[in-house]
Each structure stands twice: as structure tokens, then as C-alpha cells.
Design a protein around this motif. Structure first.
Motif, short mmCIF file in Angstrom:
data_model
loop_
_atom_site.label_atom_id
_atom_site.label_comp_id
_atom_site.label_asym_id
_atom_site.label_seq_id
_atom_site.Cartn_x
_atom_site.Cartn_y
_atom_site.Cartn_z
N LEU A 68 -91.45 -24.08 52.75
CA LEU A 68 -92.62 -23.34 52.29
C LEU A 68 -92.65 -21.93 52.90
CD1 LEU A 68 -96.22 -24.74 51.89
CD2 LEU A 68 -95.74 -22.36 52.37
N TYR A 70 -94.09 -18.87 54.28
CA TYR A 70 -95.39 -18.41 54.79
C TYR A 70 -95.40 -16.88 54.69
CZ TYR A 70 -99.40 -18.43 58.03
OH TYR A 70 -100.64 -18.28 58.61
N LEU A 72 -96.89 -13.43 52.18
CA LEU A 72 -97.99 -13.02 51.29
C LEU A 72 -97.53 -12.33 50.03
CD1 LEU A 72 -100.58 -11.81 53.94
CD2 LEU A 72 -100.66 -13.88 52.54
N ALA A 73 -96.39 -11.67 50.06
CA ALA A 73 -95.96 -10.88 48.90
C ALA A 73 -94.60 -11.36 48.40
CB ALA A 73 -95.90 -9.40 49.25
N ALA A 101 -91.04 -24.37 47.95
CA ALA A 101 -92.39 -24.36 47.37
C ALA A 101 -92.80 -22.91 47.07
CB ALA A 101 -93.37 -24.99 48.37
N PRO A 102 -93.86 -22.74 46.27
CA PRO A 102 -94.38 -21.37 46.05
C PRO A 102 -94.81 -20.75 47.39
CG PRO A 102 -95.41 -22.95 44.54
CD PRO A 102 -94.64 -23.76 45.55
N TYR A 103 -94.73 -19.44 47.49
CA TYR A 103 -95.12 -18.76 48.75
C TYR A 103 -96.64 -18.66 48.86
CZ TYR A 103 -95.61 -14.51 45.87
OH TYR A 103 -95.98 -13.60 44.92
N LEU A 104 -97.11 -18.49 50.10
CA LEU A 104 -98.54 -18.52 50.39
C LEU A 104 -99.36 -17.58 49.49
CD1 LEU A 104 -100.99 -19.34 52.08
CD2 LEU A 104 -100.29 -17.65 53.80
N GLY A 105 -98.82 -16.40 49.21
CA GLY A 105 -99.56 -15.40 48.43
C GLY A 105 -99.94 -15.86 47.03
N THR A 106 -99.37 -16.97 46.56
CA THR A 106 -99.66 -17.44 45.20
C THR A 106 -100.86 -18.40 45.14
OG1 THR A 106 -98.21 -19.36 45.42
CG2 THR A 106 -97.22 -17.35 44.55
N VAL A 107 -101.42 -18.73 46.29
CA VAL A 107 -102.48 -19.75 46.33
C VAL A 107 -103.70 -19.31 45.50
CG1 VAL A 107 -104.20 -20.78 47.87
CG2 VAL A 107 -101.80 -20.79 48.50
N LEU A 110 -107.06 -18.20 47.29
CA LEU A 110 -107.10 -17.08 48.24
C LEU A 110 -108.37 -16.24 48.14
CD1 LEU A 110 -103.55 -15.52 48.76
CD2 LEU A 110 -105.04 -16.57 50.45
#
Lengths: 120, 120
Positions: A68, A70, A72-73, A101-107, A110
Motif C-alpha cells: 500500500l 502511503y 498523496l500524489a 493497492a491504490p495510493y492514499l491520495g485516492t481515498v 479524504l
């Protein structure tokens, strides 16, 4: 055994890297049955590297590893560098399922997370 | 009028900066009455700068500005650089309430957010 490997950029500041280790511990506390093992790794500037982090998961008995980012961009690190590091280990262990997994910025949540933080 | 200024690092990649502008729009859609104005700014490498972002909020009628660092780690940017940029504007406008919210990496819900992302 399913493992989750949290991958951060890595920093020259030990405190920043320690934040990631602590976060991995907090994720572990919350993981329940989804993931039986949570580890962390760094793309650069700190140890363990991504291949070493995957290796550690396998040594501990993981039969699949979810990496995963971690981040943002959707920069070069997410698009090219992390997949390249993961691919090295996938080649070495073709029978182990290693996915990114998708990166954190895609949540999706947010905006709500940020709004809650802004009034804290 | 309360304004929220989302502050990201800034990138040489236009796409990364565009992600922040899009995120600010999504925050705006969710903001309701907490914040009537949502803007974004960058610490470096992209425009608007933090002082320019604060200035924009004030020009649009903000009477208070909450600066939210869209950062994951408590590094020099969070501890020193962003407060220094904010302080410049606070000196210029002593009667406007400008506060800095906790940075994204402090969010209590991050472990759950990450676990949800990991099984996506």
C-alpha cells in the motif's frame, strides 16, 4: 497468511521514519482478520527497502502481500518506482500473489477527513 | 467568513498540483457551514504560495483562515516552513485569525482508512 506492507517514501529524519513504524503498529491493532501481518518499508533513504519488506513478510509466513503506497500524489514514485521495486520480488517469487493497492491520495473519504481535522 | 486553506508541498509535475486543486474542490463540495471558502496553496515549486493563498482568502472576504498542512510526516516543512510562511501574513494582518490545523498524518482514522484502501 495475508500480509499488508505499508510503503512510505522514507526520510533522512529518523523521527519521520519512526512515525511510519508507529502507524504500521496502529494499522496492525485495527486489522482484524483482513490481514494477519502488517509490515512497513521505504522507497528510499531508509530501511527496510520494499524488496526487503516483502522478503520479511514471506519469511514470517505470508502467502500474499498487499503493498500500500502511503503517498498523496500520483507522481513518479507511485506510477513507476514502487511497481518496479515490487516487480523484482514478484519475479523472484512467481507463485506468491503480490498486489499494489491504490495510493492514499485516492481515498474517497479524504475531504471529510480533512474537514474533521480542520476544526480540531 | 471562515476560510480553509489546504496547503500541499507542490510539485514540478502539473498533474500532482492539479490533484490538489481537485481535492480542494471536493472539500468545498463537502464543507457545508463549517467553511464557506476553500482554497489551496503550495509550500514550494508551484503557485499560489501560502502567503498568496491567504491573501486570496482575505480578498474573497475571509475573516478567519485555517491553514491545513496536507502532509503525512512531522518534518521540517510542517514544523518550521509552513508556520514561517503563515507568520508573514499574520504580521501583515494582525486582526485576522489565522491558525494552523494539525497535519494530515495525525488523523486518528488513518489506520481504518488504510485498511479499507488495502482491500479495494
Amino acid at each position: 497468511m495475508k500480509a499488508l506492507l505499508l510503503v512510505a517514501h522514507g526520510s533522512r529524519r529518523a523521527e519521520s521514519n519512526d512515525e511510519i513504524a508507529a502507524l504500521a503498529d496502529r494499522v496492525s491493532d485495527r486489522a482484524g482478520e483482513q490481514f494477519e501481518l502488517i509490515e512497513h518499508a521505504f522507497l528510499e533513504l531508509a530501511e527496510p527497502s520494499i524488496p526487503d519488506g516483502i522478503e520479511l513478510c514471506l519469511k514470517k509466513g505470508a502467502t500474499s502481500v498487499t503493498v500500500l503506497p502511503y503517498f498523496l500524489a500520483r507522481g513518479t514514485h507511485v506510477v513507476e518506482d514502487i511497481p518496479a521495486e515490487v516487480a523484482k520480488k514478484q519475479q523472484e517469487y512467481p507463485d506468491i500473489a503480490i498486489r499494489i493497492a491504490p495510493y492514499l491520495g485516492t481515498v474517497d473519504e479524504l475531504p471529510d477527513v480533512l474537514l474533521a481535522l480542520a476544526v480540531k
